[in-house]
Design an enzyme around this catalytic site. Structure first.
Site, mmCIF file in Angstrom:
data_model
loop_
_atom_site.group_PDB
_atom_site.id
_atom_site.type_symbol
_atom_site.label_atom_id
_atom_site.label_comp_id
_atom_site.label_asym_id
_atom_site.label_seq_id
_atom_site.Cartn_x
_atom_site.Cartn_y
_atom_site.Cartn_z
ATOM 1 N N ASP A 187 -10.942 0.616 -24.149
ATOM 2 C CA ASP A 187 -11.123 0.505 -22.704
ATOM 3 C C ASP A 187 -11.168 1.872 -22.040
ATOM 4 O O ASP A 187 -10.532 2.808 -22.507
ATOM 5 C CB ASP A 187 -9.918 -0.206 -22.069
ATOM 6 C CG ASP A 187 -9.980 -1.707 -22.231
ATOM 7 O OD1 ASP A 187 -11.030 -2.202 -22.634
ATOM 8 O OD2 ASP A 187 -8.954 -2.352 -21.937
ATOM 9 N N GLU A 230 1.968 -7.944 8.997
ATOM 10 C CA GLU A 230 2.052 -6.485 9.180
ATOM 11 C C GLU A 230 2.923 -5.806 8.143
ATOM 12 O O GLU A 230 2.891 -4.607 7.981
ATOM 13 C CB GLU A 230 2.587 -6.162 10.574
ATOM 14 C CG GLU A 230 1.593 -6.409 11.680
ATOM 15 C CD GLU A 230 0.328 -5.578 11.519
ATOM 16 O OE1 GLU A 230 0.439 -4.345 11.457
ATOM 17 O OE2 GLU A 230 -0.764 -6.175 11.450
ATOM 18 N N ARG A 269 -4.107 -8.798 -20.266
ATOM 19 C CA ARG A 269 -5.081 -8.465 -21.310
ATOM 20 C C ARG A 269 -4.512 -7.515 -22.350
ATOM 21 O O ARG A 269 -5.062 -7.381 -23.438
ATOM 22 C CB ARG A 269 -6.392 -7.956 -20.723
ATOM 23 C CG ARG A 269 -6.286 -6.652 -19.994
ATOM 24 C CD ARG A 269 -7.515 -6.430 -19.138
ATOM 25 N NE ARG A 269 -8.764 -6.369 -19.901
ATOM 26 C CZ ARG A 269 -9.106 -5.382 -20.701
ATOM 27 N NH1 ARG A 269 -8.300 -4.354 -20.860
ATOM 28 N NH2 ARG A 269 -10.253 -5.395 -21.352
ATOM 29 N N PRO A 313 0.821 -1.217 0.000
ATOM 30 C CA PRO A 313 0.000 0.000 0.000
ATOM 31 C C PRO A 313 0.857 1.270 0.000
ATOM 32 O O PRO A 313 0.349 2.361 -0.244
ATOM 33 C CB PRO A 313 -0.826 -0.111 1.292
ATOM 34 C CG PRO A 313 -0.179 -1.164 2.114
ATOM 35 C CD PRO A 313 0.602 -2.042 1.197
#
Ligand code: ADE
Length: 227
Positions: free
Chosen positions: A169, A116, A154, A89
């Site tokens: 897209d 963690e 893709r 993150p």
């Protein structure tokens, strides 16, 4: 393309990698994806991969040893040096632009964290591109790795069958995709826009372009830049 995934949970990838567009790309040999469990590289009899953080605090931290041993073992088996990617993150946000860059690489190696977090020395030494799939915290990097693999695969030549489809897209040219319709022409009183039935390709293209622009302005004005 080769994709290696280092994870404590290789089994969660199995059905995903065998299904739909990614599954077909694998079956057709456009991409080879291999998952390696870094627990197989643990040294002690409990096969430990994590430990308590120095300095105290909650949770467990992934240890350097098994991650580096797994990484080095996997890379030694590959001809091409992969682009290393750490799912975290704290990484840079995954965007279609990043996905398109990664799709040009001959080989990727994804490292999924769990618990963690990582021992900071993993981050320092592996010199990976650090990528986040969004501003929220997952229990591990596995769903993020699947998101990345799907978005990259893709874009590989031939993966979609119809080469044009990736070009339309959302995000492909910086805007959201226009609305699509299929049969029937009328469903519960909602009619397909007349222009799509007209057969006039220029008018259809202009309508789609305008719809894409309007949608983007309404929903994601940030994509259009400062006005
Ligand atoms: N691991 C945990 N949360 C994540 C996120 N948002 N993106 C990538 N990897 C993660």
């Amino acid at each position: 393309m080769w994709i290696d995934v280092l994870t404590l949970f290789p089994e969660v990838f199995e059905s995903y990698l065998a299904t739909s567009i990614v599954g077909r790309a694998v079956a057709e040999g456009r991409v080879t994806i291999r998952c390696t469990n870094f627990r197989d590289f643990a040294k002690d009899k409990h096969r430990s991969v994590d430990d308590r953080p120095f300095g105290g605090g909650p949770g467990m931290v992934l240890m350097c040893g098994p991650v580096f041993d797994a990484l080095e073992s996997v890379e030694a088996q590959r001809k091409e040096k992969p682009q290393r990617i750490l799912l975290t993150p704290q990484g840079a946000r995954l965007t279609q632009r990043v996905v398109a860059e990664l799709a040009q690489e001959p080989a990727l190696l994804l490292v999924c964290g769990h618990y963690e977090g990582f021992d900071e020395r993993i981050r320092i030494r592996i010199n990976a591109r650090e990528i986040s799939v969004g501003d929220y915290v997952l229990s591990g990097g596995e769903p993020a790795a699947m998101v990345l693999v799907d978005a990259v695969v893709r874009l590989l030549p031939g993966a979609l069958g119809d080469e044009a489809s990736a070009d339309n897209d959302s995000f492909a040219d910086g805007v959201l995709e226009y609305p699509q319709y299929t049969r029937p022409r009328e469903f519960r009183g909602m009619r397909v826009p007349e222009v799509l039935l007209s057969g006039n390709h220029a008018e259809i293209a202009a309508w789609r372009e305008e719809q894409a622009r309007q949608r983007t302005a309404q929903r994601r004005p940030d994509l259009l830049g400062p006005s």
